[in-house]
Design a protein around this motif. Sequence first.
Motif, PDB file in Angstrom:
ATOM      1  N   GLY A  67       0.796  -1.146   0.168  1.00  0.00           N
ATOM      2  CA  GLY A  67       0.062  -0.439   0.031  1.00  0.00           C
ATOM      3  C   GLY A  67       0.555   1.098   0.146  1.00  0.00           C
ATOM      4  O   GLY A  67       1.895   1.552   0.622  1.00  0.00           O
ATOM      5  N   SER A  68       0.432   1.860  -0.841  1.00  0.00           N
ATOM      6  CA  SER A  68       0.710   3.894  -0.563  1.00  0.00           C
ATOM      7  C   SER A  68      -0.711   5.116  -0.264  1.00  0.00           C
ATOM      8  O   SER A  68      -1.339   4.494  -0.887  1.00  0.00           O
ATOM      9  CB  SER A  68       1.512   4.112  -2.071  1.00  0.00           C
ATOM     10  N   PHE A  69      -0.208   5.389   0.736  1.00  0.00           N
ATOM     11  CA  PHE A  69      -1.198   6.181   1.491  1.00  0.00           C
ATOM     12  C   PHE A  69      -0.361   7.218   1.216  1.00  0.00           C
ATOM     13  O   PHE A  69       0.671   8.001   2.185  1.00  0.00           O
ATOM     14  CB  PHE A  69      -2.005   5.711   2.800  1.00  0.00           C
ATOM     15  N   VAL A  70      -1.800   8.375   1.665  1.00  0.00           N
ATOM     16  CA  VAL A  70      -1.658  10.241   2.044  1.00  0.00           C
ATOM     17  C   VAL A  70      -2.076   9.903   3.557  1.00  0.00           C
ATOM     18  O   VAL A  70      -3.102  10.448   3.582  1.00  0.00           O
ATOM     19  CB  VAL A  70      -1.220  10.630   1.208  1.00  0.00           C
ATOM     20  N   PHE A  71      -1.753  11.120   4.111  1.00  0.00           N
ATOM     21  CA  PHE A  71      -2.695  11.927   5.072  1.00  0.00           C
ATOM     22  C   PHE A  71      -2.847  13.663   5.422  1.00  0.00           C
ATOM     23  O   PHE A  71      -2.178  14.042   4.759  1.00  0.00           O
ATOM     24  CB  PHE A  71      -1.331  11.094   6.729  1.00  0.00           C
ATOM     25  N   ASN A  72      -4.245  13.114   5.070  1.00  0.00           N
ATOM     26  CA  ASN A  72      -4.602  14.376   4.670  1.00  0.00           C
ATOM     27  C   ASN A  72      -5.924  14.866   5.678  1.00  0.00           C
ATOM     28  O   ASN A  72      -7.285  13.679   5.737  1.00  0.00           O
ATOM     29  CB  ASN A  72      -5.694  14.178   3.726  1.00  0.00           C
ATOM     30  N   LYS A  73      -5.569  15.646   6.326  1.00  0.00           N
ATOM     31  CA  LYS A  73      -6.785  16.294   6.880  1.00  0.00           C
ATOM     32  C   LYS A  73      -7.285  15.133   8.227  1.00  0.00           C
ATOM     33  O   LYS A  73      -8.370  14.852   8.977  1.00  0.00           O
ATOM     34  CB  LYS A  73      -8.304  16.603   6.462  1.00  0.00           C
ATOM     35  N   GLY A  74      -6.082  14.283   9.023  1.00  0.00           N
ATOM     36  CA  GLY A  74      -6.586  13.598   9.825  1.00  0.00           C
ATOM     37  C   GLY A  74      -6.632  12.143   9.975  1.00  0.00           C
ATOM     38  O   GLY A  74      -7.228  11.260  10.054  1.00  0.00           O
ATOM     39  N   ASP A 131      -5.595  23.512  -3.245  1.00  0.00           N
ATOM     40  CA  ASP A 131      -3.784  23.308  -2.500  1.00  0.00           C
ATOM     41  C   ASP A 131      -3.712  21.903  -1.999  1.00  0.00           C
ATOM     42  O   ASP A 131      -2.737  21.272  -1.961  1.00  0.00           O
ATOM     43  CB  ASP A 131      -3.493  24.801  -1.474  1.00  0.00           C
ATOM     44  N   ASN A 132      -5.106  21.265  -1.246  1.00  0.00           N
ATOM     45  CA  ASN A 132      -5.776  20.741  -0.984  1.00  0.00           C
ATOM     46  C   ASN A 132      -4.846  19.161  -1.805  1.00  0.00           C
ATOM     47  O   ASN A 132      -3.821  18.272  -1.572  1.00  0.00           O
ATOM     48  CB  ASN A 132      -6.697  20.066  -1.067  1.00  0.00           C
ATOM     49  N   THR A 133      -5.339  18.918  -3.200  1.00  0.00           N
ATOM     50  CA  THR A 133      -5.051  17.846  -4.275  1.00  0.00           C
ATOM     51  C   THR A 133      -3.053  18.559  -3.995  1.00  0.00           C
ATOM     52  O   THR A 133      -2.741  16.631  -4.899  1.00  0.00           O
ATOM     53  CB  THR A 133      -6.305  19.011  -5.242  1.00  0.00           C
ATOM     54  N   MET A 134      -3.310  19.421  -4.717  1.00  0.00           N
ATOM     55  CA  MET A 134      -1.687  19.799  -5.101  1.00  0.00           C
ATOM     56  C   MET A 134      -0.038  19.102  -3.790  1.00  0.00           C
ATOM     57  O   MET A 134       0.766  18.563  -4.018  1.00  0.00           O
ATOM     58  CB  MET A 134      -1.404  21.496  -5.277  1.00  0.00           C
ATOM     59  N   ASP A 135      -1.311  19.056  -2.516  1.00  0.00           N
ATOM     60  CA  ASP A 135      -0.562  18.572  -1.487  1.00  0.00           C
ATOM     61  C   ASP A 135       0.120  17.675  -1.052  1.00  0.00           C
ATOM     62  O   ASP A 135       0.995  17.215  -1.190  1.00  0.00           O
ATOM     63  CB  ASP A 135      -1.415  19.025  -0.298  1.00  0.00           C
ATOM     64  N   PHE A 136      -1.549  16.125  -1.870  1.00  0.00           N
ATOM     65  CA  PHE A 136      -0.761  15.387  -1.813  1.00  0.00           C
ATOM     66  C   PHE A 136      -0.422  14.812  -3.036  1.00  0.00           C
ATOM     67  O   PHE A 136       0.531  13.484  -3.387  1.00  0.00           O
ATOM     68  CB  PHE A 136      -2.348  14.319  -1.614  1.00  0.00           C
ATOM     69  N   ILE A 137      -0.637  15.117  -4.082  1.00  0.00           N
ATOM     70  CA  ILE A 137       0.758  14.540  -5.388  1.00  0.00           C
ATOM     71  C   ILE A 137       1.544  15.133  -5.904  1.00  0.00           C
ATOM     72  O   ILE A 137       2.393  14.559  -5.592  1.00  0.00           O
ATOM     73  CB  ILE A 137      -0.497  16.092  -6.865  1.00  0.00           C
ATOM     74  N   GLY A 138       1.561  17.026  -5.029  1.00  0.00           N
ATOM     75  CA  GLY A 138       2.889  17.087  -4.822  1.00  0.00           C
ATOM     76  C   GLY A 138       4.345  16.258  -3.961  1.00  0.00           C
ATOM     77  O   GLY A 138       4.981  15.737  -4.313  1.00  0.00           O
ATOM     78  N   HIS A 139       3.503  15.380  -2.835  1.00  0.00           N
ATOM     79  CA  HIS A 139       4.057  15.145  -1.539  1.00  0.00           C
ATOM     80  C   HIS A 139       3.883  13.568  -1.668  1.00  0.00           C
ATOM     81  O   HIS A 139       5.079  12.845  -1.448  1.00  0.00           O
ATOM     82  CB  HIS A 139       4.072  15.313  -0.439  1.00  0.00           C
ATOM     83  N   ALA A 140       2.896  12.664  -2.445  1.00  0.00           N
ATOM     84  CA  ALA A 140       2.757  11.646  -2.355  1.00  0.00           C
ATOM     85  C   ALA A 140       3.077  10.630  -3.618  1.00  0.00           C
ATOM     86  O   ALA A 140       2.902   9.333  -3.729  1.00  0.00           O
ATOM     87  CB  ALA A 140       1.506  11.382  -1.656  1.00  0.00           C
ATOM     88  N   LEU A 141       2.435  11.367  -4.739  1.00  0.00           N
ATOM     89  CA  LEU A 141       3.375  10.898  -6.067  1.00  0.00           C
ATOM     90  C   LEU A 141       4.421  11.712  -7.051  1.00  0.00           C
ATOM     91  O   LEU A 141       4.487  10.348  -6.954  1.00  0.00           O
ATOM     92  CB  LEU A 141       1.443  11.119  -7.009  1.00  0.00           C
ATOM     93  N   ALA A 142       4.820  12.939  -6.723  1.00  0.00           N
ATOM     94  CA  ALA A 142       5.747  13.428  -7.586  1.00  0.00           C
ATOM     95  C   ALA A 142       6.869  13.462  -5.944  1.00  0.00           C
ATOM     96  O   ALA A 142       7.964  13.348  -6.506  1.00  0.00           O
ATOM     97  CB  ALA A 142       5.759  14.582  -7.879  1.00  0.00           C
ATOM     98  N   LEU A 143       6.739  13.003  -4.940  1.00  0.00           N
ATOM     99  CA  LEU A 143       7.733  12.618  -3.733  1.00  0.00           C
ATOM    100  C   LEU A 143       8.208  13.735  -3.385  1.00  0.00           C
ATOM    101  O   LEU A 143       9.961  13.355  -3.206  1.00  0.00           O
ATOM    102  CB  LEU A 143       8.779  11.320  -3.762  1.00  0.00           C
ATOM    103  N   HIS A 144       7.660  14.560  -3.650  1.00  0.00           N
ATOM    104  CA  HIS A 144       8.936  16.067  -3.042  1.00  0.00           C
ATOM    105  C   HIS A 144       8.906  15.776  -1.552  1.00  0.00           C
ATOM    106  O   HIS A 144       7.969  16.276  -1.055  1.00  0.00           O
ATOM    107  CB  HIS A 144       8.105  17.500  -3.560  1.00  0.00           C
ATOM    108  N   ARG A 145      10.313  16.571  -1.159  1.00  0.00           N
ATOM    109  CA  ARG A 145       9.938  16.328   0.546  1.00  0.00           C
ATOM    110  C   ARG A 145      10.065  17.955   0.679  1.00  0.00           C
ATOM    111  O   ARG A 145       9.706  17.909   1.897  1.00  0.00           O
ATOM    112  CB  ARG A 145      11.264  16.007   0.745  1.00  0.00           C
ATOM    113  N   ASP A 146       9.454  19.322   0.486  1.00  0.00           N
ATOM    114  CA  ASP A 146       8.694  20.477   0.679  1.00  0.00           C
ATOM    115  C   ASP A 146       8.028  20.837  -0.647  1.00  0.00           C
ATOM    116  O   ASP A 146       8.069  20.405  -1.508  1.00  0.00           O
ATOM    117  CB  ASP A 146      10.224  21.276   1.053  1.00  0.00           C
TER     118      ASP A 146
END
Length: 444
Positions: free
Chosen positions: A106-113, A178-193
């Motif tokens: 599995g590959s998961f992301v934390f979003n709004k708790g 911003d919310n969508t970009m948050d998970f795309i940028g960090h959980a898919l593209a794996l940017h660190r900041d």
Amino acid sequence: MDEEYDVIVLGTGLKECILSGLLSVDGLKVLHMDRNDYYGGESTSLNLIQLWKKFRGNDQPPADLGPSRDYNVDMTPKFIMANGALVRVLIHTDVTKYLYFKAVDGSFVFNKGKVHKVPATDMEALKSPLMGLFEKRRARKFFIFVQDYVENDPSTHGGLDLTRVTTRELIAKYGLDDNTMDFIGHALALHRDDCFMNEPAVDTVKRMKLYAESLARFQGGSPYIYPLYGLGELPQAFARLSAVYGGTYMLNKPECKVEFDAEGKVIGVTSEGETAKCKKVVCDPSYLPNKTRKVGKVARAIAIMSHPIPNTNDSHSVQIILPQKQLGRRSDMYVFCCSYTHNVAPKGKFIAFVSTEAETDDPQTELKAGIDLLGPVDEMFFDIYDRYEPVNEPSLDNCFISTSYDGTTHFESTVTDVLNMYTLITGKVLDLNVDLNAASAAEE
């Protein structure tokens, strides 16, 4: 030992072992030494007794945890992107024949708790609870653009030059929030900041494509794979490769003092009164501390559990990324979990890690957001280690020093460092155009 070598490699961490393997395959005469009596350096795997010695100062783990030898607890756990650079290096060097991989569940992301599966395709975007109905449609269009994007085919670029357009501008075109970009940028593209938002979009699009292609490769629930028995197998596999091509290995060599001539160029390495001559030295930061500087520190927690992480569909192996913005932090937090299905623990046991770039000296408090996702734990260890990077000029002293391992739970940044070092040492760029199917046989 009183011989001359092209390169002496100090430390058997993963980066050093990959380089000694690559350089041996290139026909260089390599001597590889380590002050420890085990492989892996900072990236080693520990059994239960070794784990207790390191963190508890004794060798008496509780009997109810099962046999010590059934544990392979990686000190720098990182999943491998199925189509990523490390797999290409493994195939390029044929090291795949020494290793067995298994897909990660599995590959998961934390979003709004809450913890959510990372949507990686246009179809998954439509199903994801991460977005509302209208946002899903916009995201689907963006995913289709990314899937169809081919770098050297301008007809797929939608009239945009992604080497000039920033990620922020590309996102604005699709109206993503911003919310969508948050998970795309960090959980898919794996940017660190979040710096990536102001950088050319081509990098983010390529990273998203890599994620989607890796996901499709094994039809699993994630784009990641992991070796059976853990990452400790990797340094040893590259060590075998080096030996096959004539490399010499010496463990348990104390001191390993690097010797320089009057101009400050490396001339050899001395251990136990003997000096081996060489033209170049490759090492981790601990062997040449006066040529490195501290750039940060990693906080981590290691947990032994008797259940999978809750809300991850009972995944026996999983990564959860907690983007910085969700936690009000400067950098992301990572949760990594592996279990007996990858032979890293006895049946019924799970090993979980929580890691991040440390912003305080209190890992227990700092890692709370990640630890709270784990559920009940049998045992927990906390640790902080410093990260170093080289400050020397390799063209002047012929010393090639790797960067310490970061807090990420995937390998992309590690391999980038290795490939850059390879080019510095040899003046060549490693050809990674390989047949990716060559590794799929080893999956199960």
